[in-house]
Design an enzyme around this catalytic site. Structure first.
Site, PDB file in Angstrom:
ATOM      1  N   ASP A  11      50.459  33.360  25.326  1.00 27.53           N
ATOM      2  CA  ASP A  11      51.150  34.233  26.279  1.00 27.53           C
ATOM      3  C   ASP A  11      52.442  34.857  25.751  1.00 27.53           C
ATOM      4  OD1 ASP A  11      51.563  35.520  28.723  1.00 27.53           O
ATOM      5  OD2 ASP A  11      52.700  33.849  29.528  1.00 27.53           O
ATOM      6  N   CYS A  62      32.306  51.909  36.784  1.00 27.50           N
ATOM      7  CA  CYS A  62      33.059  51.279  37.892  1.00 27.50           C
ATOM      8  C   CYS A  62      34.550  51.562  37.732  1.00 27.50           C
ATOM      9  CB  CYS A  62      32.817  49.776  37.883  1.00 27.50           C
ATOM     10  SG  CYS A  62      33.724  48.900  39.173  1.00 27.50           S
ATOM     11  N   CYS A  78      38.978  48.786  40.471  1.00 31.53           N
ATOM     12  CA  CYS A  78      40.337  48.259  40.242  1.00 31.53           C
ATOM     13  C   CYS A  78      41.361  49.391  40.203  1.00 31.53           C
ATOM     14  CB  CYS A  78      40.395  47.433  38.964  1.00 31.53           C
ATOM     15  SG  CYS A  78      39.888  48.304  37.471  1.00 31.53           S
ATOM     16  N   CYS A 115      44.463  49.522  43.224  1.00 27.48           N
ATOM     17  CA  CYS A 115      45.780  49.048  42.781  1.00 27.48           C
ATOM     18  C   CYS A 115      46.848  49.527  43.766  1.00 27.48           C
ATOM     19  CB  CYS A 115      46.085  49.570  41.377  1.00 27.48           C
ATOM     20  SG  CYS A 115      47.720  49.062  40.779  1.00 27.48           S
ATOM     21  N   CYS A 122      53.653  47.557  38.319  1.00 28.27           N
ATOM     22  CA  CYS A 122      52.681  46.502  38.629  1.00 28.27           C
ATOM     23  C   CYS A 122      53.324  45.416  39.493  1.00 28.27           C
ATOM     24  CB  CYS A 122      52.155  45.903  37.325  1.00 28.27           C
ATOM     25  SG  CYS A 122      51.040  44.505  37.545  1.00 28.27           S
ATOM     26  N   CYS A 141      49.914  39.135  41.405  1.00 25.87           N
ATOM     27  CA  CYS A 141      49.020  39.957  42.222  1.00 25.87           C
ATOM     28  C   CYS A 141      47.613  39.830  41.656  1.00 25.87           C
ATOM     29  CB  CYS A 141      49.468  41.419  42.194  1.00 25.87           C
ATOM     30  SG  CYS A 141      48.400  42.536  43.135  1.00 25.87           S
TER      31      CYS A 141
END
Length: 376
Positions: free
Chosen positions: A134, A191, A194, A198, A214, A240
């Site tokens: 990360d 697709c 998303c 959002c 975001c 989220c």
């Protein structure tokens, strides 16, 4: 030692220590990623939490001089909460995103990566390693994509056939020339769910995110949230999941596999009002073990205040008034003032008018005035 034979051993060992997927990739420079990262920086689309040096993010040999391969791993986390507590009038609840349920994933991943490194060093003479999770220099998603863990979805998450996008990612750079796995075909096809759902339009196009818009990023900032984003928070206090929960590839992917990631309902969906006055010690005891606590209590308290405003929770006004009068942090006082006006209860006008007489901080005065504008 035969590399292919050892690679097979490593795959088998990974299963025994609770790694759900493992893949192998070349340590060649990430040339396409480099161009995308430069563009992101030019557009100011980055969050600021990631490594700012593009060279370090895209050239593994700068991190381990003899790098030849990267070992990518994935751990699946739950998407479903069993017996989730329900918020109600007078007892409203917030929500942490799924990636913050259970124990902090950084700890869980580092533990497994350390075991893998130990296995490599004990069983492959001359094997050298460097692992990261990360906050490391490399892009976890770019590595996972190259290693065939999953494909990079339009929502910028790695999507796996087995677990959807509900996976934590980590990697090990090594000097061992492992046989690379094949990357997966992109299965998002036409697709664009998303992109369409959002809440703030942060997904600019498939695979491109403006982190500054975001909600997952905004919930982690420490300052006053820009007005245009407050109404989009709902009851989210950290992270989220909208672009994941809408994804057809995540349908029926519950991933109740690792108990350490199972949500504690009262932590994952906490009551909002008690968060406003929680002490540092209480916060550490209750929330310190989850990844959503890494920025401290201030952003979560601010978000909890906005969530109470979202619910127009009149019963919270006395607590909000207390915060407005006594909290020594301008951001929190300002959020309380805005929320009191937004809720617009019987006492809101008097509370804000009184606060306006004594408040000295300009940023709080501005929020009081915004609160009063809801009433007038």
């Amino acid at each position: 030692m035969n590399v292919l034979s050892f690679q097979k051993q490593l795959r088998e060992y990974a299963k025994t220590i609770g790694i759900d997927k493992i893949g192998f990739a070349s340590a060649a420079p990430f040339i396409d990623l480099k161009q995308r990262l430069i563009q992101q920086q030019q557009l100011n689309y980055q969050s600021g939490f990631e490594e700012s040096n593009v060279e370090l993010r895209t050239e593994p040999t700068l991190l381990l001089e003899e790098a030849q391969s990267i070992v990518a791993i994935a751990l699946a986390y739950p998407s479903k909460m069993v017996d989730a507590p329900q918020g109600k009038k007078g007892a409203r609840r917030g929500i942490f995103c799924r990636a913050s349920w259970g124990v902090d994933y950084h700890i869980a991943l580092r533990k497994r990566l350390a075991l893998l490194e130990e296995f490599i060093q004990e069983n492959f003479p001359g094997g050298r390693t460097k692992s990261m999770v990360d906050t490391g220099e490399l892009s976890d998603r770019a590595v996972a994509e190259r290693a065939g863990i999953g494909w990079s979805g339009k929502n910028t998450n790695i999507i796996t056939p087995e677990f959807g996008s509900y996976v934590y990612l980590g990697e090990i750079i090594t000097n061992i020339p492992f046989e690379p796995d094949e990357p997966m075909e992109d299965e998002c096809l036409d697709c664009r769910l998303c992109l369409d759902v959002c809440p703030t339009g942060a997904l600019i196009q498939g695979g491109q995110l403006n982190a500054q818009k975001c909600i997952a990023f905004l919930t982690q900032t420490k300052g006053t949230l820009p007005d245009e984003f407050r109404s989009h928070l709902g009851n989210r206090i950290y992270g989220c999941d909208t672009c994941q929960t809408i994804c057809p590839k995540n349908k029926r992917k519950h991933n109740l596999i690792h108990e350490e990631f199972f949500p504690e309902p009262e932590i994952a969906k906490p009551l909002l009002e008690p968060l406003l006055t929680i002490s540092n010690k209480q916060f550490k005891n209750e929330f310190g073990h989850i990844s959503g606590s890494w920025r401290g209590k201030k952003p979560l308290q601010r978000n909890a205040i906005y969530a109470l405003a979202h619910f127009k929770e009149e019963s919270a006004i006395p607590t909000l008034e207390e915060v407005l009068k006594k909290d020594d942090r301008p951001v929190i006082r300002g959020a309380a003032a805005w929320a009191i006006g937004k809720i617009n209860g019987e006492q809101s006008l008097a509370i804000l008018q009184q606060a306006l007489q004594v408040e000295k901080e300009e940023e709080v005065i501005l929020e009081i005035e915004k609160g009063l504008a809801f009433i007038h």
